[in-house]
Design an enzyme around this catalytic site. Structure first.
Site, PDB file in Angstrom:
ATOM      1  N   GLU A 367       0.909  -1.366  -0.089  1.00  0.00           N
ATOM      2  CA  GLU A 367      -0.001  -0.116  -0.048  1.00  0.00           C
ATOM      3  C   GLU A 367       0.839   1.171  -0.003  1.00  0.00           C
ATOM      4  OE1 GLU A 367      -3.595   0.426   2.374  1.00  0.00           O
ATOM      5  OE2 GLU A 367      -4.141  -1.703   1.915  1.00  0.00           O
ATOM      6  N   HIS A 644      -2.041  -1.700  10.419  1.00  0.00           N
ATOM      7  CA  HIS A 644      -1.544  -2.987  10.416  1.00  0.00           C
ATOM      8  C   HIS A 644      -0.374  -3.185  11.310  1.00  0.00           C
ATOM      9  CE1 HIS A 644      -3.505  -4.826   6.947  1.00  0.00           C
ATOM     10  NE2 HIS A 644      -3.954  -3.662   6.710  1.00  0.00           N
TER      11      HIS A 644
END
Length: 660
Positions: A367, A644
């Protein structure tokens, strides 16, 4: 295979691409700011709650018409730029390979000479993280903001964690002759013939303030040998500070030992072995302290860059005595297991760490979609990693079935030279995921050479699968393609034959955000995929069951800015507690329970959704070598910067000649 150092084959196309993007960018930036102003994060909501005059609401009322007017004015230029930009993507290369230009800081060639695979094994450390570097307006839907500043801070924290001094503390208890403490990069056995004990509970890395630029240096043979006849260190034991303490019958340190260690730790010159005490300190050069390892984005100072782990056996250790023995102003905490010991036959260490592992060799990120943020991140990572592959993917309609507005978001960084690289785009993306060129990046790196000039290589793959919940079939198809591409890449880049091997393969690692966990009932098809018959998951017992120490890697976005978890140390402490995990991790779903129902989390399996994976295989490696997991870590150093948890794994490659 040629590595692409620029996105286009010639400078004319590069200039034309820059011009077209210059026409598009004002419209893109204004749209991003306009949408972002209407999507506040919980951090911003809390700040605005203390504003009695509703100043922010007034700013939105004033700036929205301005943004809209400028956006409309920029649309014609953006359209012209798009008509130039789109066809250029057919000539664009799938990635950019960047090598550190400053030769004074380049050490990749030196690393290749360190391991000759003659008599010793070597460990390699791999890290993976989803950093959520989307355009700011889209990142806000994950409750993170300020993408450009986050990118810079993420890079700082990673390289500070990886380049910090590495400290190993071994405490030998009189009632337990095994190793009682080891650092994250434990490559040395403290005493010959000891049987290593393994704790199956959660292990903790505590923080310290780093006081010096290095630990000194001493390459003498006397400092490489343990007084008790310990084994020789493996190659790659650089940047390590070892403190070995032998306890007395009551488990406390003697005054002689305390004075010995204290004197050695404060010495400005090279450490000399003590002739009187039983404690020994061995030091080697370390990287210098760097800024940016703080909990906030605007911090300019480094905080607590070192690592100490204390593992205690059956005996007891006086911690106040240990604290007085180190140069560092440390908080050394006796390791306590949050959960009961399970799987005591576990063969490797595991922990929740507030830092990225010292001497991190390879890093895979997901990402990294925003191109400006990718440049800032790359600039920071180049302070530690010499080789970086970024801006991976395709744009427009090139090589994929649907139009791609952003790249794959994959980024790879390495301390070792990259020999080959390849990228493949998943053609079956659905929904919002179809707008990104999600795929897989495959790399071949050289990590050493034999005395016979045979190259020692390793394979690393990084991927990001379909994210939308319920798209099980799509993810299974992508896993099928991933296996085919892995096999194809190995065959196309191999220059060896069985009869006359020119290369020896040391490891094959696969990591990334797979967007399914091993405990949710909705992910049963992915859990049983054939990929897991070829690649091993250190955190997994089998389909539907994780090991008791494994925790989820997906954080609840709503709690990212809570005081309890907004710093690496705080998040680490929370995740060590079962109740803390229930409050701040997203949990596996089942047919009867929803992941958003926090009150029902106790009845669900596992310790959170673990969707970020680190896998390895023993297939296709050099037959005479053995690969084992040495340590596995869940990392909290990016607390407040992403939703995360990064993961790290250290593999030990044994050549078969290490055994005494």
């Amino acid at each position: 295979m040629v590595l692409y150092t620029s996105p286009f084959p010639n400078s004319f196309l590069s200039v034309l691409h820059s011009f077209s993007w210059g026409l598009i960018f004002p419209c893109y930036w204004l749209a991003d700011r306009l949408v972002g102003s209407f999507v506040p994060t919980t951090y911003e909501k809390r700040q605005r709650a203390d504003d009695p005059c509703y100043f922010h609401a007034l700013c939105i009322i004033i700036t929205t018409p301005i943004y809209l007017a400028l956006l409309v004015a920029s649309l014609p230029f953006a359209l012209i730029g798009f008509l130039l930009w789109s066809p250029l993507q057919s000539a664009r290369r799938p990635y950019i390979y960047s090598r550190l230009k400053d030769k004074n800081h380049a050490n990749g060639a030196t690393l290749l000479t360190e391991w000759k695979a003659a008599g010793t094994g070597k460990s390699f450390c791999f890290g993976s993280a989803n950093v959520c570097l989307l355009p700011d307006s889209l990142a806000r839907f994950n409750n993170v903001f300020n993408t450009q500043a986050r990118a810079k801070e993420i890079g700082r924290r990673i390289r500070n964690g990886a380049s910090r001094p590495q400290i190993k503390i071994y405490i030998d208890s009189p009632t337990n002759t095994s190793i009682s403490a080891a650092s994250f990069s434990s490559l040395v056995s403290p005493q010959a013939g000891d049987n290593r004990t393994v704790n199956a509970g959660i292990k903790r890395t505590t923080s310290m303030e780093y006081k010096g630029d290095n630990c000194g240096s001493n390459n003498g043979e006397e400092n490489r040998e343990d007084k008790g006849g310990s084994g020789e260190p493996h190659e790659g034991e650089e940047n390590t500070c070892i403190v070995r303490i032998n306890g007395e019958e009551n488990g406390h340190m003697s005054d002689t030992e305390a004075d010995t260690v204290n004197g050695q730790a404060h010495a400005s010159g090279p450490a000399e072995p003590s002739l009187e005490g039983d404690a020994e300190v061995s030091k080697t050069p370390n990287h210098k302290q760097k800024e940016g390892d703080s909990g906030s984005l605007d911090s300019c100072s480094a905080s607590r860059e070192s690592l100490v782990k204390v593992r205690v056996g059956d005996g007891t250790v006086d911690q106040s005595t240990v604290n007085n023995k180190l140069l560092y102003k440390a908080s050394i905490m006796k390791k306590t297991s949050v959960r009961k010991k399970k799987h005591t036959d576990e063969t490797f260490d595991h922990e929740i760490s507030a830092f990225f592992p010292a001497n991190l060799d390879f890093l895979c990120l997901q990402e990294v979609f925003d191109k400006r943020a990718a440049e800032k991140l790359k600039e920071q990572l180049h302070h530690y990693f010499e080789y970086i592959v970024y801006d991976v993917g395709v744009y427009s309609c090139h090589s994929c079935c649907s139009f791609k507005f952003v790249n794959s978001g994959l980024l790879f960084a390495s301390r070792y030279p990259v020999m080959d690289a390849a990228y493949h785009c998943y053609p079956n993306g659905r929904g919002m995921d179809s707008l990104a060129s999600k795929g897989a990046l495959f790399l071949k790196v050289q990590v050493g050479s034999t005395p016979q000039d045979q190259r020692i290589v390793g394979y690393i793959s990084c991927t990001h699968l379909q994210a939308i919940a319920g798209d099980t079939t799509v993810r299974c198809e992508q896993l099928d393609m991933l296996q085919d591409w892995l096999s194809e890449f190995r065959k196309s880049t191999s220059s060896s034959s069985t009869a006359n091997p020119e290369e020896l393969v040391a490891f094959d690692v696969l990591c990334g955000d797979l967007n399914f966990d091993n405990c949710s009932s909705e992910d049963k098809l992915e859990q049983q995929h054939s990929l897991f018959t070829h690649y091993k998951d250190p955190c997994r017992v089998g389909p539907g069951e994780d090991k008791p120490w494994a925790i989820g890697t997906l954080l609840d976005p709503e709690g990212l800015y809570d005081e309890e978890v907004c710093t690496p140390d705080n998040l680490q402490k929370v995740l060590e507690s079962e109740e803390g995990r229930k409050g701040y991790l997203v949990y596996p779903t089942s047919k009867n329970h929803g992941s958003s129902q926090k009150g029902r989390k106790a009845s669900l399996k596992g310790n959170g959704r673990r969707i970020d994976y680190m896998l390895y295989t023993e297939e296709g490696l050099y037959l005479e070598w053995k690969v084992e997991v040495e340590e596995f870590s869940f990392i909290t150093q990016l607390a407040g910067l992403t939703d995360h948890l990064p993961v790290a794994m250290r593999l030990m490659v044994s050549t078969g000649e290490d055994d005494p």
